[in-house]
Design an enzyme around this catalytic site. Structure first.
Site, PDB file in Angstrom:
ATOM      1  CD  GLU A  39     -32.158  -0.126  -7.911  1.00  0.00           C
ATOM      2  OE1 GLU A  39     -32.522  -0.969  -7.079  1.00  0.00           O
ATOM      3  OE2 GLU A  39     -31.042   0.438  -7.875  1.00  0.00           O
ATOM      4  CG  HIS A  92     -30.513   3.055  -4.461  1.00  0.00           C
ATOM      5  ND1 HIS A  92     -30.742   2.460  -3.230  1.00  0.00           N
ATOM      6  CD2 HIS A  92     -30.589   2.054  -5.373  1.00  0.00           C
ATOM      7  CE1 HIS A  92     -30.954   1.158  -3.412  1.00  0.00           C
ATOM      8  NE2 HIS A  92     -30.854   0.889  -4.700  1.00  0.00           N
ATOM      9  CG  HIS A 132     -27.335  -2.349  -3.907  1.00  0.00           C
ATOM     10  ND1 HIS A 132     -27.475  -3.244  -4.941  1.00  0.00           N
ATOM     11  CD2 HIS A 132     -28.393  -1.504  -3.995  1.00  0.00           C
ATOM     12  CE1 HIS A 132     -28.578  -2.953  -5.634  1.00  0.00           C
ATOM     13  NE2 HIS A 132     -29.140  -1.895  -5.088  1.00  0.00           N
ATOM     14  CE1 TYR A 166     -20.438  16.521  13.023  1.00  0.00           C
ATOM     15  CE2 TYR A 166     -19.701  14.898  14.650  1.00  0.00           C
ATOM     16  CZ  TYR A 166     -19.646  16.174  14.115  1.00  0.00           C
ATOM     17  OH  TYR A 166     -18.831  17.107  14.677  1.00  0.00           O
ATOM     18  CG  HIS A 191     -32.835  -2.877  -2.404  1.00  0.00           C
ATOM     19  ND1 HIS A 191     -33.905  -2.660  -3.238  1.00  0.00           N
ATOM     20  CD2 HIS A 191     -31.767  -2.394  -3.059  1.00  0.00           C
ATOM     21  CE1 HIS A 191     -33.473  -2.093  -4.355  1.00  0.00           C
ATOM     22  NE2 HIS A 191     -32.182  -1.923  -4.263  1.00  0.00           N
TER      23      HIS A 191
HETATM   24 ZN   LIG Z   1     -30.943  -0.975  -5.574  1.00  0.00          ZN
END
Ligand SMILES: [Zn+2]
Length: 206
Positions: A73, A92, A94, A119, A159
């Protein structure tokens, strides 16, 4: 911070993200800008067990110069840095609640989560939903690019979130704030809720 310290910081933050269940198995990836290019988490690695010596080191053109091959990714990270040159780190994950929200039919794709807390408004702001693409489809990179110049945080449909920050701490803090807000949103779903008003949101943005 020298590179050895940066490598350690990345592995420590990865372990902390993993230990708190913010991403499972070998999912999730982190990158950090360094003097000569970037450090990135290797493909197939678990954030819980990163080895500072094996992190992928990429030069300024994105070529691997040391360590294991980078995450598949890596293109998500690359487009964020290309569109947001002041970014020092990209994260990144999940994370369960954010992924759950990204699957809901009811959400506004231009601004996924309501302003529940100050926030969230300050650390994340307006969060767009990037349409679904199958893993490895480079069209996803181009879709993210379309949002990245205006948004440091995006949510990939079905995702998970991608967040850029000035440094590793601010990127991680923002992605955690996003996950907590997704959790709050799911908790409050169906209840009559008072979100922050447009005036209160404007005040925070200023
Ligand atoms: Zn991912």
């Amino acid at each position: 911070m020298n590179e050895a310290k940066q490598r350690e910081a990345m592995c420590e933050i990865g372990a902390s993200i993993f230990a708190r269940g913010l991403t499972a198995g070998s999912s999730g990836n982190i990158s950090l800008r360094i003097e000569e290019g970037w450090l990135m988490t290797p493909t197939g690695s678990s954030l819980g067990r990163l080895d500072p010596a094996r992190l992928s080191k990429l030069d300024r053109d994105g070529r691997l110069v040391a360590g294991d091959p980078p995450t598949k990714e890596s293109f998500l990270h690359r487009v964020m840095y290309e569109e947001r040159p002041a970014s020092g780190a990209v994260v990144h994950v999940h994370s369960t609640h954010s992924v759950a929200v990204s699957c809901l039919a009811e959400i506004d794709p231009e601004d996924v989560l309501p302003p529940i807390t100050a926030y969230y408004v300050m650390r994340v702001g307006r969060l767009p939903l990037v349409p679904y693409f199958r893993p490895g489809d480079l069209a996803l990179a181009e879709a993210v690019r379309g949002f990245a110049d205006k948004h440091h945080a995006v949510l990939l449909a079905n995702h998970g979130p991608v967040v850029a920050g000035a440094d590793l701490d601010s990127a991680v803090n923002a992605i955690e704030e996003l996950e907590e807000t997704a959790k709050l949103y799911l908790l409050l779903r169906g209840a009559k809720t008072r979100y922050l008003t447009a005036v209160q949101v404007r005040e925070l943005r200023e």
